[in-house]
Design a protein around this motif. Structure first.
Motif, PDB file in Angstrom:
ATOM      1  N   ALA A 132       0.838  -1.195   0.000  1.00 18.91           N
ATOM      2  CA  ALA A 132       0.000   0.000   0.000  1.00 18.91           C
ATOM      3  C   ALA A 132       0.870   1.241   0.000  1.00 18.91           C
ATOM      4  N   SER A 133       0.368   2.311  -0.611  1.00 22.64           N
ATOM      5  CA  SER A 133       1.134   3.552  -0.713  1.00 22.64           C
ATOM      6  C   SER A 133       0.564   4.661   0.145  1.00 22.64           C
ATOM      7  N   ALA A 134      -0.656   4.491   0.680  1.00 22.44           N
ATOM      8  CA  ALA A 134      -1.249   5.535   1.524  1.00 22.44           C
ATOM      9  C   ALA A 134      -2.425   4.944   2.285  1.00 22.44           C
ATOM     10  N   VAL A 135      -2.805   5.646   3.378  1.00 18.98           N
ATOM     11  CA  VAL A 135      -3.943   5.207   4.170  1.00 18.98           C
ATOM     12  C   VAL A 135      -4.654   6.439   4.701  1.00 18.98           C
ATOM     13  N   ALA A 186     -10.846  -2.007  -7.994  1.00 16.99           N
ATOM     14  CA  ALA A 186      -9.615  -2.339  -8.713  1.00 16.99           C
ATOM     15  C   ALA A 186      -8.967  -1.102  -9.311  1.00 16.99           C
ATOM     16  N   ASP A 187      -9.793  -0.195  -9.896  1.00 17.48           N
ATOM     17  CA  ASP A 187      -9.272   1.009 -10.551  1.00 17.48           C
ATOM     18  C   ASP A 187     -10.191   2.166 -10.199  1.00 17.48           C
ATOM     19  N   LEU A 201      -4.661   4.294  -7.787  1.00 23.11           N
ATOM     20  CA  LEU A 201      -5.809   3.633  -8.416  1.00 23.11           C
ATOM     21  C   LEU A 201      -6.435   2.547  -7.546  1.00 23.11           C
ATOM     22  N   GLY A 202      -5.606   1.644  -6.991  1.00 22.52           N
ATOM     23  CA  GLY A 202      -6.160   0.566  -6.183  1.00 22.52           C
ATOM     24  C   GLY A 202      -6.732   1.097  -4.878  1.00 22.52           C
ATOM     25  N   PRO A 223      -0.718   2.042  -5.390  1.00 29.46           N
ATOM     26  CA  PRO A 223      -0.303   2.939  -6.485  1.00 29.46           C
ATOM     27  C   PRO A 223      -0.923   2.586  -7.832  1.00 29.46           C
ATOM     28  N   GLY A 224      -1.154   1.321  -8.091  1.00 26.55           N
ATOM     29  CA  GLY A 224      -1.733   0.918  -9.364  1.00 26.55           C
ATOM     30  C   GLY A 224      -3.015   0.139  -9.167  1.00 26.55           C
ATOM     31  N   ALA A 225      -3.571  -0.313 -10.291  1.00 25.04           N
ATOM     32  CA  ALA A 225      -4.792  -1.112 -10.213  1.00 25.04           C
ATOM     33  C   ALA A 225      -4.515  -2.374  -9.406  1.00 25.04           C
ATOM     34  N   VAL A 226      -5.428  -2.687  -8.525  1.00 29.54           N
ATOM     35  CA  VAL A 226      -5.216  -3.807  -7.618  1.00 29.54           C
ATOM     36  C   VAL A 226      -6.035  -5.009  -8.072  1.00 29.54           C
TER      37      VAL A 226
END
Length: 763
Positions: A132-135, A186-187, A201-202, A223-226
């Motif tokens: 994960a890149s943020a919360v 997902a996006d 995105l994710g 950061p991207g689609a999950v």
């Protein structure tokens, strides 16, 4: 680079280094806090001191081949008995790494000073290892708004822009709050939902709640689609949401189980003019909401079953109103509001109370709002009188009716809201007395209104009138007024009651209908005259019977039958004439279409063929020229035709066809169709050529030329129709005229088309 720039760069580097050191120290402190928790567990179990517990923890970790933090997480998890660290891997076995991360995050959260520190601890220990890149941690407000209580990993300024989300904004956190379940996206770009960190995105948003009440939402960003996550990750995310719930709501619902509701909420309920209840959640041992207890009822409270206030206060909702447990009823609404904080309001909710085991249905307007961990329920029971008044109000609005009442002695006038709207006046303006309505009417309607007022106010009789109301805003409305006097036993006028109805739409509909009827009458008359003219033109050129032509030993007879419906006047035509060359021209044709256009087209082609035949050209050439006339000189004429030239000296009949049915030759009791010569219908193309055929007529031969109206049937193939014609023509007849009459009588055509048949006979 200047000295100032160098100093700023060094200062920035120092700040970054100190920040890293603080983060490292915080992570180490969280690990130490977890170890201290494990040492406390060992002190309690081993009955030893802290130093001995620390030594024992170190020996056990060395013996197990793990770190002290990993062993501490396992000991704390076993002692707590919760499911926080029992997160399985994809193969179903426990995941020690996840357990350490979650226990470390829990330790950091418990020792954090605020939700911001909780978010940073969760991100550092539990979420960053998951990619994960943020919360973001959202606090749910009592009005279903969202406030950003903690965050980590977002760009500078992003958190400030999203510090507050008003009610109704459809973010992922809002969906999780309203649906009371995790929302995996997902996006984010494809979903169309706005949220913090739009470039990440994710996304997953998980409700964070305790005791059946959702205090907020945990939103995690990638950061991207999950891709769809395994069960282990989903379990970890749910466990982290439980940690957030404990920090978002320090005052748990259980604290209200044994004490009264807060005084400010009691004051709010007592200040309402409608019945109100203050409810608090009842929790099961597992922390789930099983019921709601009535902590307070206000002074206006009226029980649905007629019980006193004391019979409801202190009981649970389902004890007091067991029928509220029905799906979609009051209990479901209260539970949803308590869980999500989203207010619920409706004008019509079906409630029910039990009176001597008999269900009493009640319809009420209900408002449910959450205040902290308590719920305020307000209802207004709709009795029959208010319901009927409400229905009457809606009926007046839909019917554009405004009512009034005038007191004759006091001069008091009462108008309803619809009447103010009809007159174009503000609700606070003075109503217009009945005696003065002529002042607001079109001058042409004043006389009728004067008589109306005289009948009601002086003659004391019921009356009505229609007039044009001229409003202050310049709008004119067509209005109908009706009024009745109310008299005392001595016949003295007490009150006048009545109503105004806006009939503008009806008036203009009647005007439009009258104009349409007039136009239809004119159109019908024009259509009748048009049909009459067409019939007259057709009968002049194409009479139903034509005198038999006898020339050079050849007899030609004609029969014509118009279409069954006058408005379907067709374009069938025929001709039989002796040319200057002593040859006899015989022709039959059919113009497409009906009416005056078909009749005029028939005249054009018939006369053109007569003129062209005078040149002495053969049938094929005549049709070629006639095609040019139909295509270029006439107005979009399309037609079929058959043209024949009979030479009396050789008894040879030359003929050609343009898309027409072939002639029928009757000879020696036999009846045969002549060959289907190639030839396109007239007017279809600019240039067309036609084949020519010959037949030598023997004495006693009869040749039939006809149009499709003689043979065609809707549900029968054309070959079968022609076979029936030949069968009818084989029957011997006394004369040519008798044969033609017989063919018309035996015709089974059902196309409602006109019919033409020409007989050529060599005696």
């Amino acid at each position: 680079m200047t000295a100032d720039e160098t100093g700023v760069g060094r200062l920035a580097g120092t700040v970054a280094r100190l920040r890293r050191e603080i983060d490292e120290e915080r992570a180490a402190a969280d690990g130490r806090a977890l170890v201290e928790l494990a040492k406390g567990v060992l002190v309690e179990r081993l009955r030893c001191g802290p130093a001995q517990a620390g030594e024992q923890l170190a020996r056990l970790a060395e013996r197990a081949g793990s770190t002290r933090v990993e062993l501490a997480a396992e000991i704390v998890g076993e002692a707590s008995g919760d499911e926080l660290a029992t997160v399985p891997r994809d193969d179903g076995r426990p995941d020690p790494g996840a357990a350490v991360r979650l226990r470390t995050a829990q330790s950091g959260a418990l020792h954090a000073d605020d939700t911001q520190a909780v978010a940073e601890s969760l991100f550092a220990h539990a979420l960053a290892p998951l990619g994960a890149s943020a919360v973001a941690i959202w606090l749910a407000g009592s009005d279903a708004s969202l406030t950003l209580a903690g965050h980590a990993g977002f760009a500078t300024g992003e958190a400030h822009r999203w510090r507050y989300v008003p009610p109704g904004v459809p973010t992922p956190a809002r969906r999780a709050l309203a649906g009371r379940e995790a929302v995996w996206i997902a996006d984010l770009g494809e979903s169309g939902l706005p949220s913090i960190g739009a470039g990440l995105l994710g996304r997953v948003a998980v409700p964070a709640g305790t005791g059946g009440r959702i205090a907020g939402v945990l939103e995690i960003c990638w950061p991207g689609a999950v891709a769809p996550q395994p069960l282990s990750v989903r379990k970890q995310v749910e466990a982290l949401a439980e940690l957030c719930a404990a920090t978002l709501d320090a005052a748990t619902p259980a604290r209200f189980a044994d004490r009264a509701a807060p005084s400010e909420l009691v004051d709010l309920a007592d200040g309402l003019l409608d019945p109100a209840l203050v409810l608090g959640p009842e929790l099961s041992p597992e922390g789930r909401t099983t019921d709601f207890r009535v902590h307070h009822v206000n002074g206006r409270f009226v029980d649905l079953a007629g019980r006193p206030r004391a019979a409801v206060a202190g009981r649970t909702l389902l004890e007091a109103y067991p029928l509220a447990a029905a799906a979609g009823s009051l209990f479901d609404k209260v539970e949803h509001v308590h869980a999500t904080g989203e207010p619920f309001r409706t004008e019509h909710l079906n409630l029910a109370a039990l009176i001597d085991q008999v269900s009493l249905p009640v319809t009420a307007g209900v408002s449910i709002t959450r205040h902290g961990v308590l719920v305020l329920v307000v209802w207004r029971v709709q009795d029959e009188t208010s319901r009927l008044a409400n229905l009457l109000q809606h009926a007046q609005r839909l019917g554009r009716v405004g009512g009034f009442e005038e007191e004759r002695h006091t001069g008091a006038i009462v108008w309803n809201s619809q009447l103010f709207s009809l007159f174009g006046r503000e609700p606070g303006a003075d109503p217009v007395p009945l005696a003065r309505i002529a002042e607001h009417a079109h001058p042409d309607d004043v006389l009728a209104l004067t008589g109306f007022v005289q009948t009601v106010l002086h003659d004391h009789r019921h009356a009505s009138a229609a007039f044009r109301l001229q409003r202050p805003d310049g709008v004119t409305r067509h209005v109908r007024v009706i009024a009745e006097p109310v008299l005392d036993p001595q016949g003295v006028l007490l009150t006048v009651r009545g109503a105004y109805q806006d009939v503008s739409a009806q008036h203009w509909t009647e005007v439009a209908l009258s104009a349409t009827q007039d136009q239809l009458a004119i159109t019908a008359q024009e259509a009748a005259e048009h049909t009459k003219l067409t019939l007259q033109l057709q009968q002049v050129i194409m009479p139903p019977t034509h005198p038999t032509l006898d020339a050079f030993g050849l007899r030609v007879a004609v029969r014509y039958r118009p279409a069954a419906q006058e408005e379907l006047v067709g374009g069938d035509w025929y001709d039989a004439v002796v040319l200057p060359s002593k040859q006899i021209l015989v022709s039959v044709g059919d113009i497409t279409g009906h009416g005056i256009k078909g009749a005029t087209g028939m005249v054009v082609l018939r006369n053109a063929l007569r003129g062209l035949a005078a040149t002495g050209a053969g049938p094929a050439q005549l049709l070629t020229w006639l095609n040019l006339v139909a295509h270029h000189l006439a107005d979009s004429i399309f037609a079929t035709a058959i043209c024949g030239l009979y030479d009396p000296h050789t008894r040879v009949l030359r003929w050609a066809r343009a898309g027409h049915l072939p002639p029928v030759l009757i000879r020696d009791g036999r009846c045969d169709l002549l060959p289907m010569l190639p030839g396109m219908m007239l007017g279809a193309v600019a240039e067309a050529s036609y084949a020519e055929g010959e037949v030598v007529l023997e004495p006693g031969d009869t040749l039939l030329l006809y149009t499709d109206g003689l043979v065609e049937r809707r549900n029968l193939a054309l070959d079968d129709c022609l076979e029936r014609l030949c069968a009818a023509a084989r029957e011997p007849r006394a004369s040519l005229d008798d044969l033609l009459d017989h063919l018309l009588d035996q015709s089974e055509s059902d196309t409602d088309d006109d019919t033409c048949v020409v007989g050529v006979q060599l005696p």
